[in-house]
Design an enzyme around this catalytic site. Structure first.
Site, PDB file in Angstrom:
ATOM      1  N   ARG A  47       0.854  -1.202   0.000  1.00  0.00           N
ATOM      2  CA  ARG A  47       0.000   0.000   0.000  1.00  0.00           C
ATOM      3  C   ARG A  47       0.881   1.240   0.000  1.00  0.00           C
ATOM      4  NH1 ARG A  47      -1.517   2.298   4.438  1.00  0.00           N
ATOM      5  NH2 ARG A  47      -1.949   0.409   5.624  1.00  0.00           N
ATOM      6  N   TYR A  99     -16.682  17.128 -15.723  1.00  0.00           N
ATOM      7  CA  TYR A  99     -17.100  15.768 -15.429  1.00  0.00           C
ATOM      8  C   TYR A  99     -18.018  15.829 -14.198  1.00  0.00           C
ATOM      9  CZ  TYR A  99     -16.887  10.949 -13.921  1.00  0.00           C
ATOM     10  OH  TYR A  99     -17.224   9.692 -13.520  1.00  0.00           O
ATOM     11  N   ASP A 171      -7.692  19.018 -14.894  1.00  0.00           N
ATOM     12  CA  ASP A 171      -8.081  17.661 -15.286  1.00  0.00           C
ATOM     13  C   ASP A 171      -7.714  17.513 -16.762  1.00  0.00           C
ATOM     14  OD1 ASP A 171      -9.388  15.361 -16.162  1.00  0.00           O
ATOM     15  OD2 ASP A 171     -11.139  15.665 -14.872  1.00  0.00           O
ATOM     16  N   LYS A 196      -9.156   6.295 -19.005  1.00  0.00           N
ATOM     17  CA  LYS A 196      -9.547   6.730 -20.341  1.00  0.00           C
ATOM     18  C   LYS A 196      -8.380   6.544 -21.323  1.00  0.00           C
ATOM     19  CE  LYS A 196     -13.277   7.709 -18.054  1.00  0.00           C
ATOM     20  NZ  LYS A 196     -13.584   9.022 -17.524  1.00  0.00           N
TER      21      LYS A 196
HETATM   22  C1  LIG Z   1     -13.874   9.523 -16.271  1.00  0.00           C
HETATM   23  C2  LIG Z   1     -13.453  10.871 -15.840  1.00  0.00           C
HETATM   24  C3  LIG Z   1     -13.177  11.152 -14.495  1.00  0.00           C
HETATM   25  C4  LIG Z   1     -13.357  10.119 -13.401  1.00  0.00           C
HETATM   26  O1  LIG Z   1     -12.518   9.032 -13.539  1.00  0.00           O
HETATM   27  P1  LIG Z   1     -12.891   7.559 -12.934  1.00  0.00           P
HETATM   28  O2  LIG Z   1     -11.693   6.753 -13.273  1.00  0.00           O
HETATM   29  O3  LIG Z   1     -14.158   7.125 -13.602  1.00  0.00           O
HETATM   30  O4  LIG Z   1     -13.070   7.732 -11.474  1.00  0.00           O
HETATM   31  C5  LIG Z   1     -12.757  12.426 -14.187  1.00  0.00           C
HETATM   32  N1  LIG Z   1     -12.616  13.380 -15.121  1.00  0.00           N
HETATM   33  C6  LIG Z   1     -12.872  13.163 -16.421  1.00  0.00           C
HETATM   34  C7  LIG Z   1     -12.722  14.258 -17.405  1.00  0.00           C
HETATM   35  C8  LIG Z   1     -13.311  11.899 -16.826  1.00  0.00           C
HETATM   36  O5  LIG Z   1     -13.588  11.684 -18.129  1.00  0.00           O
END
Ligand SMILES: *Cc1c(COP(=O)(O)O)cnc(C)c1O
Length: 373
Positions: A47, A99, A171, A196
């Protein structure tokens, strides 16, 4: 080294014990002490740190040009750590378009805990400046934003954050380090849902934070990873590391396909509006050209009609799969308002598309037939 070379080599090298060219997957939860009780090989407990996760973190730090990277179990776990690193009574500025999970975390978890938040249309720099309070500690930017692909001028907001002595977090999930370089533009932290494009194959959930410099804040983020425990598991970290190796070439192909698909959509009478920063008709195309090196594979469009018509178009697609998420090799289409629920800012006639790596002609034909009736 250039980014293509970093993507292939950063964070891993042939295994010194076996010569294995591909990084080994280390599942061990615990690591042996030296006879004198020291841990000279650097690992104690998984961890806390493990070699597979560490390889991913080193790669991510190099890709974004940051001092350190911290890998989490999901994008949301990474986002959550950022807000947890603040103190009750602090104020944050959040984007109006983002998001949906980001403001939801603040609304449901961190506001009751004592965080103050303002929601601002980040296209309006005067509004961002106006939202700053004496206790503003953080500005959150998502560009291009979900689901309308609005852009935020990262360098301009970085100036506002600096003047306010607040940190700027970007982000960068949709653009990826191939699309834009937030740390070079003045951001302090980059956040990724590695689920993603970095993973890139719709088979792993993960998140990461990359910091420009190591300081008290980054130490707190690291502490929240280790003690909060929402860590990237070894296999997940391994999959994301593998995905990164082909990222530059995937992003170029996603972008080329997106340019073809959105140009087609923009020519269709059955389409009311197309949202893609690479289109010259995008109201912020000039900013996109200045700030982004690649426009990416995400777009959305509004059908001429209502919610039912949008759902019917999605229903007629054969190559685009009706599913949420994005950034994989396969194209996806989604009625965003249905997914986000009652607090959504997505128009009811909007479909979001993640444009994959199929042949662009097939994708265009699929949408032509879906729109055709
Ligand atoms: C999918 C996404 C998130 C969240 O990510 P998870 O892995 O689903 O928790 C945050 N910001 C953006 C722009 C996203 O497309």
């Amino acid at each position: 080294m250039k980014i293509e070379t970093l993507c292939v080599h950063a964070g891993h090298h042939p295994d010194p014990v076996t010569g294995a060219v591909t990084a080994p997957l280390h599942l061990s939860t615990t690591f042996e002490r030296d006879p004198d009780g020291e841990f000279r090989r650097g690992y104690i407990y998984a961890r806390d740190n493990n070699p597979t996760r560490r390889g991913l973190e080193l790669a991510l730090a190099q890709l974004e040009g940051g001092a350190e990277a911290i890998a989490f179990a999901s994008g949301q776990a990474a986002t959550s750590a950022v807000f947890q690193a603040l103190s009750p009574g602090d104020h944050v500025i959040l984007p109006l378009f983002a998001y949906y999970g980001t403001p939801k975390l603040v609304r449901e978890v961190y506001a009751p805990w004592g965080l103050q938040a303002s929601h601002v249309d980040m296209r309006d720099l005067a509004a961002v400046r106006h939202a700053v309070r004496p206790n503003t500690r953080l500005i959150w930017v998502e560009t291009p934003s979900n689901p309308l692909l609005t852009l935020t001028d990262i360098a301009a907001v970085a100036e506002i954050a600096k003047a306010a002595r607040a940190r700027l977090v970007v982000d960068n999930t949709w653009a990826t380090p191939l699309g834009q370089r937030p740390l070079d533009l003045g951001a302090d932290v980059v956040m990724h849902a590695t689920t993603k494009y970095l993973g890139g194959h719709s088979d792993v959930v993960g998140g990461a934070l990359i910091v420009r410099t190591e300081d008290e804040f980054s130490a707190r983020l690291r502490m929240l990873q280790k003690e909060g425990g929402a860590i990237a598991g070894p296999f997940d970290a391994w999959l994301v590391t593998r995905g990164i190796r082909t990222l530059p070439w995937r992003m170029r192909a996603h972008t080329a396909n997106a340019i073809a698909v959105t140009a087609f959509l923009a020519s269709q009478p059955g389409v009311e509006a197309v949202h893609y920063p690479g289109l010259p008709s995008h109201p912020q195309h000039e900013l996109a050209s200045r700030q982004m090196q690649l426009f990416g594979g995400m777009a959305s469009f509004q059908v001429a009609g209502d919610r039912e018509e949008a759902l019917a178009v999605a229903a007629r697609c054969r190559i685009f799969t009706r599913a949420t998420s994005l950034g994989g090799v396969e194209s996806l289409i989604e009625h965003r308002a249905s997914v986000e629920g009652p607090n959504t800012r997505a128009p009811e006639n909007l479909l979001r598309i993640s444009i994959g790596l199929e042949n662009a002609d097939d994708l265009v034909d699929d949408l032509r037939e879906a729109l055709g009736r």
